[in-house]
Enzyme design. Structure first.
Site, PDB file in Angstrom:
ATOM      1  N   GLY A 217       0.847  -1.202   0.000  1.00 18.07           N
ATOM      2  CA  GLY A 217       0.000   0.000   0.000  1.00 18.07           C
ATOM      3  C   GLY A 217       0.880   1.249   0.000  1.00 18.07           C
ATOM      4  O   GLY A 217       2.093   1.185  -0.165  1.00 18.07           O
ATOM      5  N   ILE A 218       0.229   2.388   0.218  1.00 19.61           N
ATOM      6  CA  ILE A 218       0.940   3.677   0.210  1.00 19.61           C
ATOM      7  C   ILE A 218       1.430   3.971   1.622  1.00 19.61           C
ATOM      8  O   ILE A 218       0.769   3.609   2.590  1.00 19.61           O
ATOM      9  CB  ILE A 218      -0.025   4.826  -0.173  1.00 19.61           C
ATOM     10  CG1 ILE A 218      -0.749   4.503  -1.487  1.00 19.61           C
ATOM     11  CG2 ILE A 218       0.690   6.156  -0.272  1.00 19.61           C
ATOM     12  CD1 ILE A 218      -1.878   5.471  -1.809  1.00 19.61           C
ATOM     13  N   GLY A 219       2.559   4.639   1.747  1.00 20.80           N
ATOM     14  CA  GLY A 219       2.892   5.232   3.042  1.00 20.80           C
ATOM     15  C   GLY A 219       4.091   4.665   3.759  1.00 20.80           C
ATOM     16  O   GLY A 219       4.858   3.867   3.223  1.00 20.80           O
ATOM     17  N   ALA A 220       4.215   5.106   5.002  1.00 21.11           N
ATOM     18  CA  ALA A 220       5.414   4.823   5.782  1.00 21.11           C
ATOM     19  C   ALA A 220       5.557   3.340   6.104  1.00 21.11           C
ATOM     20  O   ALA A 220       6.670   2.811   6.120  1.00 21.11           O
ATOM     21  CB  ALA A 220       5.372   5.640   7.074  1.00 21.11           C
ATOM     22  N   ILE A 221       4.442   2.654   6.358  1.00 16.02           N
ATOM     23  CA  ILE A 221       4.565   1.254   6.788  1.00 16.02           C
ATOM     24  C   ILE A 221       5.100   0.368   5.660  1.00 16.02           C
ATOM     25  O   ILE A 221       6.088  -0.341   5.858  1.00 16.02           O
ATOM     26  CB  ILE A 221       3.248   0.750   7.409  1.00 16.02           C
ATOM     27  CG1 ILE A 221       3.042   1.470   8.755  1.00 16.02           C
ATOM     28  CG2 ILE A 221       3.262  -0.772   7.609  1.00 16.02           C
ATOM     29  CD1 ILE A 221       1.727   1.228   9.421  1.00 16.02           C
ATOM     30  N   GLU A 240      -0.965  -2.965  -6.616  1.00 21.31           N
ATOM     31  CA  GLU A 240      -1.750  -1.850  -7.131  1.00 21.31           C
ATOM     32  C   GLU A 240      -0.813  -0.708  -7.545  1.00 21.31           C
ATOM     33  O   GLU A 240      -0.870  -0.184  -8.623  1.00 21.31           O
ATOM     34  CB  GLU A 240      -2.649  -1.423  -5.982  1.00 21.31           C
ATOM     35  CG  GLU A 240      -3.451  -0.215  -6.169  1.00 21.31           C
ATOM     36  CD  GLU A 240      -4.377  -0.103  -4.951  1.00 21.31           C
ATOM     37  OE1 GLU A 240      -4.997  -1.118  -4.581  1.00 21.31           O
ATOM     38  OE2 GLU A 240      -4.457   0.983  -4.380  1.00 21.31           O
ATOM     39  N   GLY A 338      -7.622  -0.597  -2.951  1.00 19.38           N
ATOM     40  CA  GLY A 338      -7.443  -1.980  -3.378  1.00 19.38           C
ATOM     41  C   GLY A 338      -7.247  -2.952  -2.226  1.00 19.38           C
ATOM     42  O   GLY A 338      -6.858  -4.103  -2.436  1.00 19.38           O
TER      43      GLY A 338
HETATM   44  N1  COA Z   1      -8.619   7.111  15.916  1.00 17.38           N
HETATM   45  C1  COA Z   1      -8.451   8.429  15.731  1.00 17.38           C
HETATM   46  N2  COA Z   1      -7.669   8.937  14.770  1.00 17.38           N
HETATM   47  C2  COA Z   1      -7.016   8.091  13.976  1.00 17.38           C
HETATM   48  C3  COA Z   1      -7.150   6.696  14.114  1.00 17.38           C
HETATM   49  C4  COA Z   1      -7.977   6.228  15.138  1.00 17.38           C
HETATM   50  N3  COA Z   1      -8.144   4.929  15.332  1.00 17.38           N
HETATM   51  N4  COA Z   1      -6.378   6.101  13.183  1.00 17.38           N
HETATM   52  C5  COA Z   1      -5.800   7.057  12.472  1.00 17.38           C
HETATM   53  N5  COA Z   1      -6.167   8.261  12.948  1.00 17.38           N
HETATM   54  C6  COA Z   1      -5.743   9.573  12.459  1.00 17.38           C
HETATM   55  C7  COA Z   1      -4.248   9.710  12.572  1.00 17.38           C
HETATM   56  O1  COA Z   1      -3.864  10.168  13.849  1.00 17.38           O
HETATM   57  C8  COA Z   1      -3.972  10.694  11.474  1.00 17.38           C
HETATM   58  O2  COA Z   1      -4.296  11.985  11.916  1.00 17.38           O
HETATM   59  P1  COA Z   1      -3.377  13.244  11.525  1.00 17.38           P
HETATM   60  O3  COA Z   1      -3.418  13.292  10.026  1.00 17.38           O
HETATM   61  O4  COA Z   1      -4.056  14.369  12.211  1.00 17.38           O
HETATM   62  O5  COA Z   1      -2.026  12.883  12.063  1.00 17.38           O
HETATM   63  C9  COA Z   1      -4.980  10.314  10.390  1.00 17.38           C
HETATM   64  O6  COA Z   1      -6.026   9.631  11.069  1.00 17.38           O
HETATM   65  C10 COA Z   1      -4.410   9.391   9.333  1.00 17.38           C
HETATM   66  O7  COA Z   1      -3.898   8.242   9.956  1.00 17.38           O
HETATM   67  P2  COA Z   1      -2.482   7.606   9.603  1.00 17.38           P
HETATM   68  O8  COA Z   1      -2.359   6.379  10.422  1.00 17.38           O
HETATM   69  O9  COA Z   1      -1.398   8.633   9.651  1.00 17.38           O
HETATM   70  O10 COA Z   1      -2.734   7.301   8.062  1.00 17.38           O
HETATM   71  P3  COA Z   1      -1.844   6.600   6.995  1.00 17.38           P
HETATM   72  O11 COA Z   1      -1.387   7.639   6.065  1.00 17.38           O
HETATM   73  O12 COA Z   1      -0.820   5.681   7.585  1.00 17.38           O
HETATM   74  O13 COA Z   1      -2.969   5.730   6.272  1.00 17.38           O
HETATM   75  C11 COA Z   1      -4.954   4.410   6.211  1.00 17.38           C
HETATM   76  C12 COA Z   1      -3.649   4.707   6.946  1.00 17.38           C
HETATM   77  C13 COA Z   1      -5.601   3.230   6.862  1.00 17.38           C
HETATM   78  C14 COA Z   1      -5.885   5.613   6.285  1.00 17.38           C
HETATM   79  C15 COA Z   1      -4.616   4.096   4.725  1.00 17.38           C
HETATM   80  O14 COA Z   1      -3.709   3.037   4.669  1.00 17.38           O
HETATM   81  C16 COA Z   1      -5.841   3.756   3.886  1.00 17.38           C
HETATM   82  O15 COA Z   1      -6.526   4.633   3.421  1.00 17.38           O
HETATM   83  N6  COA Z   1      -6.113   2.445   3.693  1.00 17.38           N
HETATM   84  C17 COA Z   1      -7.266   1.999   2.936  1.00 17.38           C
HETATM   85  C18 COA Z   1      -6.956   1.863   1.470  1.00 17.38           C
HETATM   86  C19 COA Z   1      -5.932   0.806   1.159  1.00 17.38           C
HETATM   87  O16 COA Z   1      -5.533   0.013   1.974  1.00 17.38           O
HETATM   88  N7  COA Z   1      -5.517   0.791  -0.089  1.00 17.38           N
HETATM   89  C20 COA Z   1      -4.649  -0.260  -0.594  1.00 17.38           C
HETATM   90  C21 COA Z   1      -3.323   0.129  -0.995  1.00 17.38           C
HETATM   91  S1  COA Z   1      -3.069   1.657  -1.766  1.00 17.38           S
END
Ligand code: COA
Length: 436
Positions: A217-221, A240, A338
């Protein structure tokens, strides 16, 4: 008429090209970093001439000026994924979110659900056969360019030429306007990888073997996972999307795609987001194949790839293993993307594994992501029937095949220590038994 004649007859200024877009029409903009920024900017400059244009987009990485306050009369945003630039518009009611698995989006364009009037795309200049390559965004962009009544193309020499099924042709009857404008592509800033992400990455890496194929997926993890794969051999990519982290491992000889079951030797993706380094890596690279999302993300296609490991993230997961990955309560913050396509695909695959990797807490440690119940209003992205592994910085929980009780225990063990006692109490109340 030759394609060269067609090209000349369709070539025009952006201002003239944007006259093909009419009030009340539905427009699809090319995805993510493949957005034709010059055309979008021109459209916004001409906003006064449009009323009620519906803009369908997914990860909108551009300026999103059309979704700002004051634009409501001219444009209405319909998000298939709510990105940073459009989140406020959706939350404040100037836009909508349409739920849909990513691999099903092209079908919306052709099955009567979401017919398209105009597609706005960005391509390379034509090759000797008049083929213009969509480069880094093929996903829903190619299907939209095939399905739209009218296509407006920004030809940009900076777009990398990628292989697979990634081209439209100058002579395609629905291409009504071609605009030449060279400009650097939108880039995705490199994610910040902290200690928590590194610990999650190290745990995910334990589930990955030599010769596995990865979806990231996208991002730091996902990028943190890649840091821990430097000693692996012959990894493959069927994803994807992918980003700069993959280039690093490719250059180190870790990713070879040599053990893939399908598309042996090839990187397969439907869109790419990263820096110029990534875009240079894929340009004219015979090992990179880009296909539309209804192929790359189709669970049956994914299921043909033995040893595929998908790595995605979530916002919350409850003790049954239901994951909310796209909303915080009622607030839509992203989209399903995805995630489920790959989780289901990995379930079809021989030795497939699907990982949901996430920090154990959010909001600077104030809330646990592992919760007794999802917040009211939260959308279940991955159901408890689909979930496979959950991974935090505290460990790995294998959930598929486990009873409700067993999966609750497995999740509590990888929760942040500050929240474990509370979760144990819920466990005891829910299952009428002692946790210990
Ligand atoms: N309760 C309250 N706030 C929460 C939370 C929770 N359980 N989980 C996350 N947040 C907040 C974070 O603190 C962060 O806030 P900020 O922007 O003010 O710092 C914001 O929500 C985003 O969370 P973060 O964990 O930084 O997001 P991320 O960039 O690591 O993305 C998902 C995580 C889950 C949102 C992202 O992976 C996603 O959209 N997944 C679904 C789509 C997918 O998996 N696509 C497939 C591959 S591309």
């Amino acid at each position: 008429m030759s394609w060269q004649d067609d090209y000349q007859s369709k070539l025009m200024s952006a201002d003239k090209a944007l006259d093909y877009l009419k009030s009340g029409e539905r427009l699809v903009i090319a995805h993510a970093c493949g957005e034709p920024s010059y055309l979008v900017d021109t459209m916004v400059e001409k906003a006064e001439q449009y009323e009620n244009v519906e803009i369908v987009h997914m990860v909108a990485m551009g300026k999103c000026a059309y979704a700002q306050p004051g634009m409501e009369k001219h444009f209405r945003h319909n998000a298939l994924f709510v990105g940073g630039g459009t989140r406020k518009a959706v939350q404040e009611g100037r836009g909508d979110y349409t739920p849909c698995f990513f691999y099903r989006i092209p079908a919306l364009f052709t099955n009567g659900s979401l017919p398209i009037d105009v597609a706005m795309v960005q391509t390379t200049p034509p090759d000797e056969n008049g083929n213009m390559c969509l480069g880094i965004s093929v996903d829903y962009t190619l299907p939209a360019a095939k399905a739209a009544k009218k296509v407006i193309v920004q030809v940009n020499k900076e777009v990398p030429r990628t292989g697979g099924n990634s081209c439209i042709n100058v002579s395609d009857a629905n291409i009504v306007a071609i605009v030449e404008h060279d400009a650097p592509l939108i880039e995705l800033p490199l994610p910040k990888i902290g200690e928590v992400e590194k610990a999650i990455g190290a745990n995910c890496a334990k589930l990955i073997n030599d010769g596995d194929t990865l979806q990231l997926g996208i991002g730091a993890i996902p990028d943190a996972v890649l840091l821990f794969l430097k000693e692996k051999k012959d990894l493959g990519i069927h994803s994807e999307m992918f980003s700069d982290g993959v280039v690093e491992l490719a250059e180190a000889g870790v990713i070879t795609n040599a053990k893939k079951t399908t598309h042996k030797g090839k990187y397969v993706a439907n869109f790419l987001m990263g820096s110029k380094r990534l875009y240079d890596f894929v340009n004219n690279n015979p090992d990179v194949e880009m296909y539309p999302v209804d192929y790359v993300n189709h669970p049956i296609v994914i299921g043909k790839e033995d040893n595929i490991v998908s790595i995605n993230s979530c916002v919350q997961i409850d003790l049954m293993g239901q994951a909310a990955s796209e909303s915080i309560g009622y607030t839509q913050i992203s989209g399903v993307g995805g995630q489920v396509d790959f989780i289901r695909g990995a379930a079809f695959a021989k030795n497939g594994r699907a990982i949901l990797a996430f920090p154990s807490t959010a909001a600077k440690g104030k809330v646990s992501k592992i919760v007794p119940l999802l917040d009211e209003g939260a959308a279940v992205s991955t159901s408890r029937n689909d979930v496979d592994y959950a991974v935090t910085e505290y460990g790995i929980a294998k959930l598929s095949g486990k009873t409700l009780k067993e999966r609750a225990r497995a999740l509590i063990e990888i929760a942040h220590p500050d929240f474990r006692d509370g979760l144990k109490k819920v466990y005891e109340e829910r299952f009428h038994c002692s946790y210990e």
